[in-house]
Design a protein around this motif. Structure first.
Motif, mmCIF file in Angstrom:
data_model
loop_
_atom_site.group_PDB
_atom_site.id
_atom_site.type_symbol
_atom_site.label_atom_id
_atom_site.label_comp_id
_atom_site.label_asym_id
_atom_site.label_seq_id
_atom_site.Cartn_x
_atom_site.Cartn_y
_atom_site.Cartn_z
ATOM 1 N N VAL A 106 4.365 -4.111 12.987
ATOM 2 C CA VAL A 106 3.750 -4.344 11.643
ATOM 3 C C VAL A 106 2.755 -4.012 10.588
ATOM 4 O O VAL A 106 2.658 -3.285 9.040
ATOM 5 N N ASP A 107 1.484 -4.816 11.019
ATOM 6 C CA ASP A 107 -0.059 -3.932 11.186
ATOM 7 C C ASP A 107 0.149 -2.189 10.475
ATOM 8 O O ASP A 107 -0.666 -2.198 9.345
ATOM 9 N N TYR A 110 1.719 -0.985 7.510
ATOM 10 C CA TYR A 110 1.085 -1.843 6.117
ATOM 11 C C TYR A 110 -0.368 -0.259 6.843
ATOM 12 O O TYR A 110 -0.066 -0.488 5.149
ATOM 13 N N LYS A 114 -0.183 1.744 2.757
ATOM 14 C CA LYS A 114 -1.364 1.747 2.104
ATOM 15 C C LYS A 114 -1.918 2.765 2.425
ATOM 16 O O LYS A 114 -2.857 3.512 1.067
ATOM 17 N N THR A 127 0.519 -5.211 -0.545
ATOM 18 C CA THR A 127 -0.681 -6.723 -0.011
ATOM 19 C C THR A 127 0.376 -7.202 1.436
ATOM 20 O O THR A 127 1.486 -6.623 1.791
ATOM 21 N N LYS A 128 -0.189 -7.967 2.178
ATOM 22 C CA LYS A 128 0.427 -7.923 3.978
ATOM 23 C C LYS A 128 -0.134 -9.675 4.225
ATOM 24 O O LYS A 128 -0.989 -9.942 3.197
ATOM 25 N N TYR A 132 4.613 -9.842 7.482
ATOM 26 C CA TYR A 132 5.307 -9.279 6.315
ATOM 27 C C TYR A 132 4.509 -8.176 5.777
ATOM 28 O O TYR A 132 3.256 -8.481 5.763
ATOM 29 N N VAL A 133 5.136 -7.045 4.872
ATOM 30 C CA VAL A 133 4.633 -6.133 4.539
ATOM 31 C C VAL A 133 4.785 -6.681 2.555
ATOM 32 O O VAL A 133 6.185 -6.599 2.673
#
Length: 309
Positions: A106-107, A110, A114, A127-128, A132-133
């Protein structure tokens, strides 16, 4: 001279000798069995090699109940059977490792989104949060006022996001697409029917396009199941800016919430929670995940005017 008959010669008690020998052999046999049950590994290897000097020493097989190997866990109730507490700890450790991997995916998702947004210069907020994103896509990218047909710029943006989402598919629990409208007159609400349908159509258009883009292909590559892509309609009722001429376009938007899987949720993932609700199961606030009831979940709607400014 006549030989006297001897009634005692040959003796009737000679059978005792045979019986005694048999009992001795049986005793030796059971002693041998007992000694084999507690055999010392080194002595056993020495015995085998004394009979066959060319024998290759091999690891002895560990039997259930032994104090070594996979059955070494302390379990007073059932010797030789792994302790349930030990098994539970091992499963929890494995789950934590898998959850850490999901969080890392998930990171990474993001970071990649981005980077793409910054390089593209698109008017998109990202945003994170915890697991979740969140992305907010304004109408200058996706829609004209009072329209739900996606612009080419919007499709191009999703085309570039698709491979990133598909790569993270094993970690994604749900993608929720939210449609919003802007209020044409700051002092008067939009027509409720047209307003809801317009936002529903916008969400449905993005949901459909994303579903086709990220669908599993069957060639072994990851994909996002259509059941994990959900569209919903908010209409004008969750604005993020005032509805004047300058800021109205910020309310005319589609938002995307990408939720990562939570393996520690006892209710299961978003799809499992749907069926739990359907069967009348309980969804507690502290356990409920991303599939808690939301207002006006909807798909495609008939074309209509949202009376949007």
């Amino acid at each position: 001279m006549k030989k006297k008959s001897g009634g005692g010669e040959g003796g009737g008690a000679n059978w005792m000798d045979t019986y005694g020998d048999m009992v001795t052999l049986l005793l030796c046999f059971f002693v041998l069995l007992y000694s084999m049950s507690t055999v010392d590994e080194n002595k056993w290897k020495a015995l085998v090699q004394s009979f066959n000097p060319n024998a290759t020493p091999a690891e002895t097989e560990i039997e259930a109940g032994d104090s070594h190997g996979p059955f070494a866990e302390a379990n007073d109730k059932e010797p030789g059977v792994a302790d349930p507490d030990v098994i539970k700890e091992a499963l929890e450790a494995a789950q934590e490792a898998m959850q850490e991997q999901i969080n890392q995916q998930v990171d990474q998702l993001y970071d990649q989104l981005k980077q793409y947004i910054e390089e593209s210069g698109k008017n998109i907020e990202i945003t994170k949060g915890d697991g979740y994103v969140f992305l907010s896509l304004v109408d200058t990218v996706f829609f004209y006022p009072d329209k739900y047909d996606m612009l080419p710029e919007g499709k191009a943006l999703l085309d570039n996001m698709g491979p990133v989402l598909k790569a993270a598919a094993p970690a994604i629990d749900e993608i929720r697409i939210s449609g919003h409208t802007a209020q044409a007159d700051p002092n008067e609400e939009n027509d409720p029917e047209g307003d809801r349908m317009l936002s529903a159509e916008r969400a449905a258009q993005v949901t459909y396009y994303l579903q086709q883009l990220c669908r599993p292909t069957g060639d072994g590559k990851p994909g996002i199941e259509p059941a994990r892509i959900v569209g919903q309609s908010y209409g004008q009722h969750r604005p993020i800016a005032v509805n004047d001429d300058e800021h109205r376009k910020e309310n005319r938007r589609v938002e995307m919430t990408i939720t990562g899987k939570d393996l520690g949720n006892k209710l299961g993932d978003a799809v499992e929670q749907y069926y739990t609700q359907r069967e009348g199961g309980s969804l507690k606030e502290d356990d409920a995940g991303s599939s808690a009831p939301t207002e006006d979940d909807s798909g495609s709607a008939p074309s209509s005017s949202g009376q949007e400014g």
